[in-house]
Design an enzyme around this catalytic site. Structure first.
Site, PDB file in Angstrom:
ATOM      1  N   GLU A  82      -2.149  -8.800   4.043  1.00 60.84           N
ATOM      2  CA  GLU A  82      -2.094  -8.930   5.507  1.00 60.84           C
ATOM      3  C   GLU A  82      -3.458  -8.679   6.256  1.00 60.84           C
ATOM      4  OE1 GLU A  82      -0.916  -4.501   5.416  1.00 60.84           O
ATOM      5  OE2 GLU A  82      -1.606  -6.275   4.048  1.00 60.84           O
ATOM      6  N   CYS A 123       0.872  -1.275  -0.156  1.00 55.23           N
ATOM      7  CA  CYS A 123      -0.067   0.179   0.095  1.00 55.23           C
ATOM      8  C   CYS A 123       0.842   1.184   0.064  1.00 55.23           C
ATOM      9  CB  CYS A 123      -0.823  -0.058   1.145  1.00 55.23           C
ATOM     10  SG  CYS A 123      -2.370   1.022   1.170  1.00 55.23           S
ATOM     11  N   HIS A 147      -3.941  -5.125   0.473  1.00 56.40           N
ATOM     12  CA  HIS A 147      -3.426  -5.557   1.810  1.00 56.40           C
ATOM     13  C   HIS A 147      -3.435  -7.165   1.692  1.00 56.40           C
ATOM     14  CE1 HIS A 147      -2.627  -1.734   3.908  1.00 56.40           C
ATOM     15  NE2 HIS A 147      -3.816  -1.148   3.100  1.00 56.40           N
TER      16      HIS A 147
END
Length: 252
Positions: free
Chosen positions: A216, A117, A214
């Protein structure tokens, strides 16, 4: 682990420029990344980009890879533009400067570099590129939602395709800025249906890869981050250990 591979992981965790909700979101994302990084056997050495405990070059000198996570928008002054909107309230010039130096040092030492990001946006700027300051209404961010799900197309023949496979993948995003003019030495490896660049990587065989989404995030397909970090870890293990670098090792 004595044989763990040291890597630097940076994010701006405690900058006073972030409100409490945004800081909590960043910490939750970092925890998701930390779990996967630890599972690979990497020795993650975390640094707060807003208040680093050492100079970027010194940190990179002891590492065999660098990961830069998400955070606030990048100051447009870094790519010769003026702010366009009120989002600049969360920008942090100190974090920008530190992480830019961290990336430059990693590239100079030819270390694997993985960004997410904001990290990907800053990577593009470090390579001389520019950013779209505000995408406006669309698929990448919705009011009152931290993350949204949307598809991206992973381009065949790229490193990203070798890791995740080419074609359409659903990802989790929460951004209103994006790569605009591409930086030197980079190629696009994934795009969204609206044409927004969703991943960039080195045009040569160096392990430099950034995703705009993202992986994660708790709502993401966990296999995405697992595969990305596993490939990064393989590259980190293949780099010269500290002391074996012909640039820094003492003369015989």
């Amino acid at each position: 682990m004595n044989d763990a591979i040291p890597v630097i992981v940076s994010y701006a965790s405690d900058t006073p420029r972030h409100d409490a909700a945004f800081a909590d979101e960043l910490r939750a994302l970092a925890e998701g990344a930390a779990t996967v990084i630890a599972a690979t056997g990497l020795d993650a050495r975390w640094v707060n980009a807003a208040a680093p405990h050492a100079a970027a070059r010194d940190l990179v000198a002891t590492a065999r890879g660098v990961i830069v996570l998400g955070g606030a928008d990048v100051d447009p002054a870094l790519y010769g533009a003026t702010p366009n909107g009120t989002w600049m309230e969360s920008a942090d010039a100190a974090a920008d400067a530190f992480e830019a130096a961290l990336m430059r040092a990693a590239i100079e030492r030819d270390l694997p570099l993985f960004t997410i990001c904001r990290g990907t946006q800053l990577l593009n700027v470090v390579r001389g590129g520019t950013l779209v300051q505000d995408l406006g209404a669309g698929i990448h961010r919705e009011p009152n939602q931290d993350m949204v799900t949307h598809p991206v197309e992973v381009h065949p023949g790229t490193r990203l395709a070798a890791v995740l496979g080419p074609g359409i993948r659903d990802v989790r995003s929460g951004h209103h800025q994006a790569v605009d003019a591409l930086g030197a030495g980079l190629v696009v490896s994934a795009t969204a249906p609206d044409g927004v660049i969703e991943a960039i990587e080195s045009e040569d065989d160096r392990w430099i890869l950034g995703v705009q989404w993202h992986p994660e995030d708790a709502g993401s397909d966990p296999a995405q981050l697992q595969r990305l970090i596993a490939d990064f870890a393989t590259a980190a293990r293949a780099t010269l250990p500290v002391g074996d670098d012909p640039i820094t090792a003492p003369a015989a």
